[in-house]
Design a protein around this motif. Structure first.
Motif, short mmCIF file in Angstrom:
data_model
loop_
_atom_site.label_atom_id
_atom_site.label_comp_id
_atom_site.label_asym_id
_atom_site.label_seq_id
_atom_site.Cartn_x
_atom_site.Cartn_y
_atom_site.Cartn_z
N PRO A 95 0.83 -1.22 0.00
CA PRO A 95 0.00 0.00 0.00
C PRO A 95 0.85 1.26 0.00
O PRO A 95 1.89 1.33 0.67
CB PRO A 95 -0.82 -0.14 1.29
N GLY A 96 0.41 2.25 -0.75
CA GLY A 96 1.20 3.48 -0.89
C GLY A 96 1.28 4.30 0.38
O GLY A 96 2.23 5.05 0.58
N VAL A 97 0.29 4.19 1.24
CA VAL A 97 0.27 4.97 2.49
C VAL A 97 0.32 4.00 3.66
O VAL A 97 -0.70 3.42 4.05
CB VAL A 97 -0.98 5.86 2.58
N PRO A 98 1.50 3.75 4.26
CA PRO A 98 1.57 2.84 5.41
C PRO A 98 0.95 3.46 6.65
O PRO A 98 0.62 4.64 6.67
CB PRO A 98 3.08 2.63 5.58
N ARG A 99 0.81 2.65 7.66
CA ARG A 99 0.26 3.15 8.92
C ARG A 99 1.25 4.11 9.57
O ARG A 99 2.40 4.25 9.15
CB ARG A 99 -0.03 1.97 9.86
N GLN A 100 0.79 4.75 10.63
CA GLN A 100 1.64 5.73 11.31
C GLN A 100 2.90 5.11 11.88
O GLN A 100 3.94 5.76 11.96
CB GLN A 100 0.84 6.44 12.42
N ASP A 101 2.82 3.83 12.30
CA ASP A 101 4.00 3.18 12.84
C ASP A 101 4.88 2.58 11.76
O ASP A 101 5.86 1.89 12.05
CB ASP A 101 3.60 2.10 13.84
N GLY A 102 4.55 2.80 10.47
CA GLY A 102 5.37 2.32 9.36
C GLY A 102 5.09 0.91 8.93
O GLY A 102 5.76 0.39 8.03
N THR A 103 4.09 0.24 9.54
CA THR A 103 3.78 -1.13 9.17
C THR A 103 2.72 -1.17 8.07
O THR A 103 2.03 -0.18 7.81
CB THR A 103 3.27 -1.92 10.38
N PHE A 104 2.63 -2.31 7.43
CA PHE A 104 1.61 -2.51 6.40
C PHE A 104 1.24 -3.99 6.39
O PHE A 104 1.92 -4.83 6.99
CB PHE A 104 2.12 -2.08 5.03
N SER A 105 0.16 -4.33 5.73
CA SER A 105 -0.30 -5.72 5.66
C SER A 105 -0.55 -6.09 4.20
O SER A 105 -0.99 -5.27 3.40
CB SER A 105 -1.59 -5.90 6.48
N VAL A 106 -0.23 -7.34 3.88
CA VAL A 106 -0.46 -7.89 2.55
C VAL A 106 -1.21 -9.20 2.70
O VAL A 106 -0.79 -10.07 3.47
CB VAL A 106 0.88 -8.12 1.80
N GLN A 107 -2.32 -9.34 2.01
CA GLN A 107 -3.14 -10.54 2.08
C GLN A 107 -2.68 -11.53 1.02
O GLN A 107 -2.63 -11.21 -0.17
CB GLN A 107 -4.62 -10.19 1.88
N LEU A 108 -2.33 -12.74 1.44
CA LEU A 108 -1.90 -13.82 0.54
C LEU A 108 -2.83 -15.00 0.73
O LEU A 108 -3.08 -15.42 1.87
CB LEU A 108 -0.45 -14.23 0.82
N ALA A 109 -3.32 -15.54 -0.37
CA ALA A 109 -4.20 -16.70 -0.31
C ALA A 109 -3.73 -17.71 -1.36
O ALA A 109 -3.76 -17.44 -2.56
CB ALA A 109 -5.65 -16.30 -0.58
N ARG A 110 -3.28 -18.87 -0.88
CA ARG A 110 -2.79 -19.90 -1.78
C ARG A 110 -2.81 -21.25 -1.06
O ARG A 110 -2.57 -21.31 0.14
CB ARG A 110 -1.37 -19.60 -2.28
N ALA A 111 -3.11 -22.30 -1.80
CA ALA A 111 -3.12 -23.64 -1.23
C ALA A 111 -1.74 -24.27 -1.40
O ALA A 111 -1.19 -24.28 -2.50
CB ALA A 111 -4.18 -24.49 -1.92
N TYR A 112 -1.19 -24.77 -0.32
CA TYR A 112 0.12 -25.41 -0.32
C TYR A 112 -0.01 -26.85 0.16
O TYR A 112 -0.84 -27.17 1.00
CB TYR A 112 1.10 -24.67 0.60
N THR A 113 0.86 -27.72 -0.38
CA THR A 113 0.92 -29.08 0.13
C THR A 113 1.49 -29.06 1.55
O THR A 113 0.94 -29.65 2.47
CB THR A 113 1.77 -29.96 -0.79
N ARG A 114 2.62 -28.39 1.70
CA ARG A 114 3.23 -28.24 3.02
C ARG A 114 4.20 -27.06 2.96
O ARG A 114 5.15 -27.07 2.18
CB ARG A 114 3.97 -29.51 3.42
N VAL A 115 3.97 -26.07 3.77
CA VAL A 115 4.84 -24.90 3.78
C VAL A 115 6.03 -25.20 4.69
O VAL A 115 5.87 -25.61 5.84
CB VAL A 115 4.08 -23.66 4.29
N LYS A 116 7.24 -25.00 4.18
CA LYS A 116 8.45 -25.25 4.95
C LYS A 116 9.20 -23.96 5.30
O LYS A 116 9.71 -23.81 6.39
CB LYS A 116 9.39 -26.18 4.18
N THR A 117 9.25 -23.02 4.34
CA THR A 117 10.02 -21.79 4.55
C THR A 117 9.31 -20.64 3.86
O THR A 117 8.80 -20.81 2.75
CB THR A 117 11.45 -21.92 4.00
N ILE A 118 9.29 -19.50 4.51
CA ILE A 118 8.75 -18.27 3.90
C ILE A 118 9.82 -17.20 4.03
O ILE A 118 10.36 -16.98 5.11
CB ILE A 118 7.44 -17.83 4.59
N MET A 119 10.13 -16.54 2.92
CA MET A 119 11.12 -15.46 2.95
C MET A 119 10.52 -14.21 2.33
O MET A 119 9.75 -14.30 1.37
CB MET A 119 12.38 -15.87 2.16
#
Length: 280
Positions: free
Chosen positions: A256-280
């Protein structure tokens, strides 16, 4: 505890065992194999961008740990050199798809970004060993330093392992029953190269190059008749040969172009995985 230790079978440690290793007699031959792309003989980010290889042979098994992609890069500029941005030549591809017997196994988008990330996270010694044999830099050169350049109207031969999950597992692949199709798409944005002036000053990204003499190199093994028949009977009886593949999925989301006042933001991800091992 003492009773459990006493019940264990005693055996020699490897350093005190001079026993000859086990041998096999069902591998008749091991040889090098070459697979060429279908269609065009020359590719560029502005013309034919997709390379398509079919690895199929009715009598051999492919050793996946030996699969490499090799090609020749030609700088078509008359007065400027091409400077590699990274130490891995595969960063020039934006997408790779791998199919077996027509079934999609892996589809890695933003492939160049992903390869560059994995290359950066590898240990320095491993990067140094690969850097010297890839053709991007001279043997012993520093992968953290400036990569090699291709002079105007010059060429350079490069070679690299393909970091897909199927080629990272240890089982041999019977291409007679599961032919492999590999599709490599060149990046039209050319994130892999810089145009370099005579003073070695990078001025912009460059599309002034072509790749040719593309080929996949690998080792294949040929089994004797009885072992080949056992594999055939196993598959014809309706049984399977499971391959455990660990692959990656790249997802690009807009922050998002305008983050929150504390500098954080959120991104919604939706995907089906067999087994999640690592997220980077």
């Amino acid at each position: 505890m003492e009773s459990q230790i006493a019940a264990l079978d005693q055996q020699l440690i490897p350093g005190l065992s001079w026993k000859l290793p086990d041998a096999v007699d069902y591998i008749r031959k091991r040889r090098n194999a070459v697979f060429f792309p279908e269609g065009a003989a020359q590719y560029s980010p502005t013309q034919v961008r997709q390379l398509r290889f079919t690895m199929a042979d009715a009598s051999v098994f492919v050793d996946p740990s030996t699969v490499q992609l090799c090609f020749t890069i030609t700088n078509t500029s008359a007065n400027r050199a091409l400077q590699f941005r990274t130490s891995n030549p595969l960063t020039m591809f934006s997408r790779m798809r791998l199919l077996m017997a027509g079934t999609l196994i892996e589809d890695v988008q933003y492939f160049g970004r992903w390869v560059n990330l994995l290359d950066t996270l590898e240990p320095y010694r491993k990067r140094l060993a690969r850097y010297g044999i890839s053709g991007v830099g001279a043997p012993g050169a520093d992968p953290n330093g400036m990569s090699a350049s291709i002079p105007a109207n010059g060429t350079r031969r490069v070679c690299a392992n393909i970091p897909l999950g199927l080629f990272g597992q240890h089982n041999y692949i019977p291409t007679k029953y599961a032919p492999i199709t590999l599709e490599c798409e060149l990046n039209s944005n050319v994130a892999a190269f810089l145009n370099t002036a005579a003073t070695d000053v990078a001025v912009a990204g460059s599309q002034t190059f072509t790749i040719s003499d593309c080929r996949i190199l690998c080792d294949v093994v040929l089994l004797d008749g009885p072992m080949e028949n056992k594999v055939s009977q196993h598959l014809l009886s309706g049984k399977t040969l499971p391959l455990h593949v660990i692959s990656w999925v790249n997802v690009m989301s807009q922050i998002p172009g305008v983050p929150r006042q504390d500098g954080t933001f959120s991104v919604q991800l939706a995907r089906a995985y067999t087994r999640v091992k690592t997220i980077m």
